[in-house]
Design a protein around this motif. Structure first.
Motif, PDB file in Angstrom:
ATOM      1  N   PHE A  53      17.767  46.054  46.222  1.00  0.00           N
ATOM      2  CA  PHE A  53      16.660  45.098  46.171  1.00  0.00           C
ATOM      3  C   PHE A  53      15.530  45.726  45.378  1.00  0.00           C
ATOM      4  N   GLY A  54      14.916  44.957  44.484  1.00  0.00           N
ATOM      5  CA  GLY A  54      13.803  45.517  43.713  1.00  0.00           C
ATOM      6  C   GLY A  54      12.786  44.464  43.344  1.00  0.00           C
ATOM      7  N   ILE A  55      11.540  44.911  43.179  1.00  0.00           N
ATOM      8  CA  ILE A  55      10.486  44.028  42.689  1.00  0.00           C
ATOM      9  C   ILE A  55       9.964  44.611  41.386  1.00  0.00           C
ATOM     10  N   THR A  56       9.869  43.757  40.376  1.00  0.00           N
ATOM     11  CA  THR A  56       9.353  44.173  39.074  1.00  0.00           C
ATOM     12  C   THR A  56       7.982  43.538  38.862  1.00  0.00           C
ATOM     13  N   TYR A  57       7.020  44.352  38.391  1.00  0.00           N
ATOM     14  CA  TYR A  57       5.667  43.894  38.072  1.00  0.00           C
ATOM     15  C   TYR A  57       5.495  44.025  36.568  1.00  0.00           C
ATOM     16  N   LEU A  58       5.534  42.885  35.886  1.00  0.00           N
ATOM     17  CA  LEU A  58       5.490  42.876  34.414  1.00  0.00           C
ATOM     18  C   LEU A  58       4.098  42.419  33.975  1.00  0.00           C
ATOM     19  N   HIS A  59       3.402  43.296  33.263  1.00  0.00           N
ATOM     20  CA  HIS A  59       2.024  43.014  32.860  1.00  0.00           C
ATOM     21  C   HIS A  59       1.987  41.999  31.726  1.00  0.00           C
ATOM     22  N   PRO A  60       0.849  41.259  31.600  1.00  0.00           N
ATOM     23  CA  PRO A  60       0.742  40.293  30.501  1.00  0.00           C
ATOM     24  C   PRO A  60       0.422  41.014  29.197  1.00  0.00           C
ATOM     25  N   GLY A  61       0.839  40.440  28.109  1.00  0.00           N
ATOM     26  CA  GLY A  61       0.530  41.010  26.800  1.00  0.00           C
ATOM     27  C   GLY A  61       1.530  40.518  25.779  1.00  0.00           C
ATOM     28  N   LYS A  62       1.228  40.775  24.517  1.00  0.00           N
ATOM     29  CA  LYS A  62       2.144  40.402  23.437  1.00  0.00           C
ATOM     30  C   LYS A  62       2.158  41.490  22.378  1.00  0.00           C
ATOM     31  N   VAL A  63       3.284  41.641  21.740  1.00  0.00           N
ATOM     32  CA  VAL A  63       3.408  42.495  20.553  1.00  0.00           C
ATOM     33  C   VAL A  63       3.567  41.519  19.395  1.00  0.00           C
ATOM     34  N   GLY A  64       2.516  41.349  18.587  1.00  0.00           N
ATOM     35  CA  GLY A  64       2.506  40.247  17.615  1.00  0.00           C
ATOM     36  C   GLY A  64       2.510  38.954  18.413  1.00  0.00           C
ATOM     37  N   ASN A  65       3.499  38.100  18.194  1.00  0.00           N
ATOM     38  CA  ASN A  65       3.572  36.847  18.969  1.00  0.00           C
ATOM     39  C   ASN A  65       4.726  36.863  19.980  1.00  0.00           C
ATOM     40  N   GLU A  66       5.205  38.073  20.293  1.00  0.00           N
ATOM     41  CA  GLU A  66       6.321  38.206  21.247  1.00  0.00           C
ATOM     42  C   GLU A  66       5.802  38.728  22.589  1.00  0.00           C
ATOM     43  N   TYR A  67       6.135  38.024  23.651  1.00  0.00           N
ATOM     44  CA  TYR A  67       5.642  38.373  24.991  1.00  0.00           C
ATOM     45  C   TYR A  67       6.175  39.723  25.465  1.00  0.00           C
ATOM     46  N   PHE A  68       5.364  40.423  26.251  1.00  0.00           N
ATOM     47  CA  PHE A  68       5.846  41.636  26.928  1.00  0.00           C
ATOM     48  C   PHE A  68       7.097  41.268  27.720  1.00  0.00           C
ATOM     49  N   MET A  69       8.088  42.123  27.673  1.00  0.00           N
ATOM     50  CA  MET A  69       9.359  41.832  28.336  1.00  0.00           C
ATOM     51  C   MET A  69      10.022  43.126  28.807  1.00  0.00           C
ATOM     52  N   THR A  70      11.018  42.966  29.662  1.00  0.00           N
ATOM     53  CA  THR A  70      11.780  44.121  30.132  1.00  0.00           C
ATOM     54  C   THR A  70      12.809  44.502  29.056  1.00  0.00           C
ATOM     55  N   LYS A  71      13.342  45.721  29.173  1.00  0.00           N
ATOM     56  CA  LYS A  71      14.366  46.169  28.214  1.00  0.00           C
ATOM     57  C   LYS A  71      15.539  45.208  28.164  1.00  0.00           C
ATOM     58  N   PHE A  93       8.524  39.497  40.101  1.00  0.00           N
ATOM     59  CA  PHE A  93       9.735  38.821  40.568  1.00  0.00           C
ATOM     60  C   PHE A  93      10.565  39.812  41.362  1.00  0.00           C
ATOM     61  N   ALA A  94      11.385  39.273  42.254  1.00  0.00           N
ATOM     62  CA  ALA A  94      12.281  40.108  43.051  1.00  0.00           C
ATOM     63  C   ALA A  94      13.702  39.950  42.531  1.00  0.00           C
ATOM     64  N   ALA A  95      14.519  40.964  42.813  1.00  0.00           N
ATOM     65  CA  ALA A  95      15.911  40.958  42.373  1.00  0.00           C
ATOM     66  C   ALA A  95      16.792  41.513  43.486  1.00  0.00           C
ATOM     67  N   CYS A  96      18.015  41.006  43.563  1.00  0.00           N
ATOM     68  CA  CYS A  96      19.014  41.561  44.472  1.00  0.00           C
ATOM     69  C   CYS A  96      20.329  41.655  43.710  1.00  0.00           C
ATOM     70  N   TRP A  97      20.903  42.867  43.699  1.00  0.00           N
ATOM     71  CA  TRP A  97      22.115  43.091  42.893  1.00  0.00           C
ATOM     72  C   TRP A  97      23.038  44.074  43.613  1.00  0.00           C
ATOM     73  N   PRO A  98      24.323  44.058  43.281  1.00  0.00           N
ATOM     74  CA  PRO A  98      25.285  44.927  43.972  1.00  0.00           C
ATOM     75  C   PRO A  98      25.065  46.408  43.645  1.00  0.00           C
ATOM     76  N   SER A  99      25.302  47.260  44.638  1.00  0.00           N
ATOM     77  CA  SER A  99      25.076  48.701  44.433  1.00  0.00           C
ATOM     78  C   SER A  99      26.120  49.343  43.522  1.00  0.00           C
ATOM     79  N   ASP A 100      27.162  48.582  43.156  1.00  0.00           N
ATOM     80  CA  ASP A 100      28.123  49.107  42.176  1.00  0.00           C
ATOM     81  C   ASP A 100      28.011  48.375  40.833  1.00  0.00           C
ATOM     82  N   ALA A 101      26.846  47.758  40.562  1.00  0.00           N
ATOM     83  CA  ALA A 101      26.665  47.054  39.281  1.00  0.00           C
ATOM     84  C   ALA A 101      26.424  48.050  38.146  1.00  0.00           C
ATOM     85  N   GLY A 102      25.504  48.972  38.343  1.00  0.00           N
ATOM     86  CA  GLY A 102      25.135  49.903  37.277  1.00  0.00           C
ATOM     87  C   GLY A 102      24.408  49.176  36.159  1.00  0.00           C
TER      88      GLY A 102
END
Ligand code: S6P
Ligand code: ZN
Length: 185
Positions: free
Chosen positions: A69-87, A149-158
């Motif tokens: 289980f995890g919670i991600t906190y993604l800050h607001p912002g843009k690089v040029g006209n592209e929104y900040f995003m996760t990898k 946002f919150a996430a729930c994923w299997p412990s063998d997902a990797g």
């Protein structure tokens, strides 16, 4: 008499607290290579915080049948006209699925299957998203406030970050006339 115990895990402000909690932060510099506008990226301070992930990992990584289980906190912002995003990533065990759900702020879940077909879902407080196996996933903050946002994923997902680092997604979420648009690359 049966035992009644205190929970193993709880929220303290914006963080999970308890045993087997892992906190990871990603600065803009950690996201080098994922944004289209390389010039805009290089002009921005590399040490600003892009996102933080607080995860509860109750099982050893790779344990079949367990959940994370995890919670991600993604800050607001843009690089040029592209929104900040996760990898963004596929799971290393590619058929493993995941749930995401919106907590605060507004964002977009960008999905791509193994045929590199891309689609996106709006994310807002209370929205629930099922990510089937074989589908790469990335979140973007489309608002001006913290997006969590919150996430729930299997412990063998990797995690398989390589595929996305090398080839990216087949579409980008850009702000066009003040609105998010998914643009093929
Ligand atoms: C893990 C899950 C999330 C992400 C997190 C950061 O399977 O999808 O916890 O790890 O949102 O994104 P990323 O792509 O940097 O791992
Ligand atoms: Zn995942």
């Amino acid at each position: 008499n049966m035992e009644i115990v205190f929970p193993r895990l709880f929220f303290a402000g914006n963080r999970l607290l308890g045993e087997r909690v892992e906190n990871v932060s990603r600065t803009l510099g950690d996201l080098r290579g994922i944004f289209a506008d390389v010039d805009a990226f290089s002009r921005m301070p590399q040490n600003i915080l892009a996102y933080e992930v607080s995860s509860f990992l109750p099982e050893q990584e790779g344990t079949p049948g367990g959940l994370y289980f995890g919670i991600t906190y993604l800050h607001p912002g843009k690089v040029g006209n592209e929104y900040f995003m996760t990898k963004g990533h596929f799971h290393a065990n590619i058929d493993r699925a995941e749930f995401y759900w919106g907590l605060e702020g507004e964002g977009m879940l960008i999905l791509m299957d193994q045929l590199r077909r891309v689609w996106a879902e709006r994310v807002f407080p209370g929205s629930l998203h099922y990510i089937p196996g074989g589908v790469a996933h990335r979140m973007a903050n489309t608002g001006n406030t913290l997006f969590s946002f919150a996430a729930c994923w299997p412990s063998d997902a990797g995690h398989n970050y390589r595929e996305i680092a090398d080839h990216g997604f087949a579409a980008r979420l850009l702000e066009v006339d003040g609105k998010p648009q998914l643009i093929g690359v």
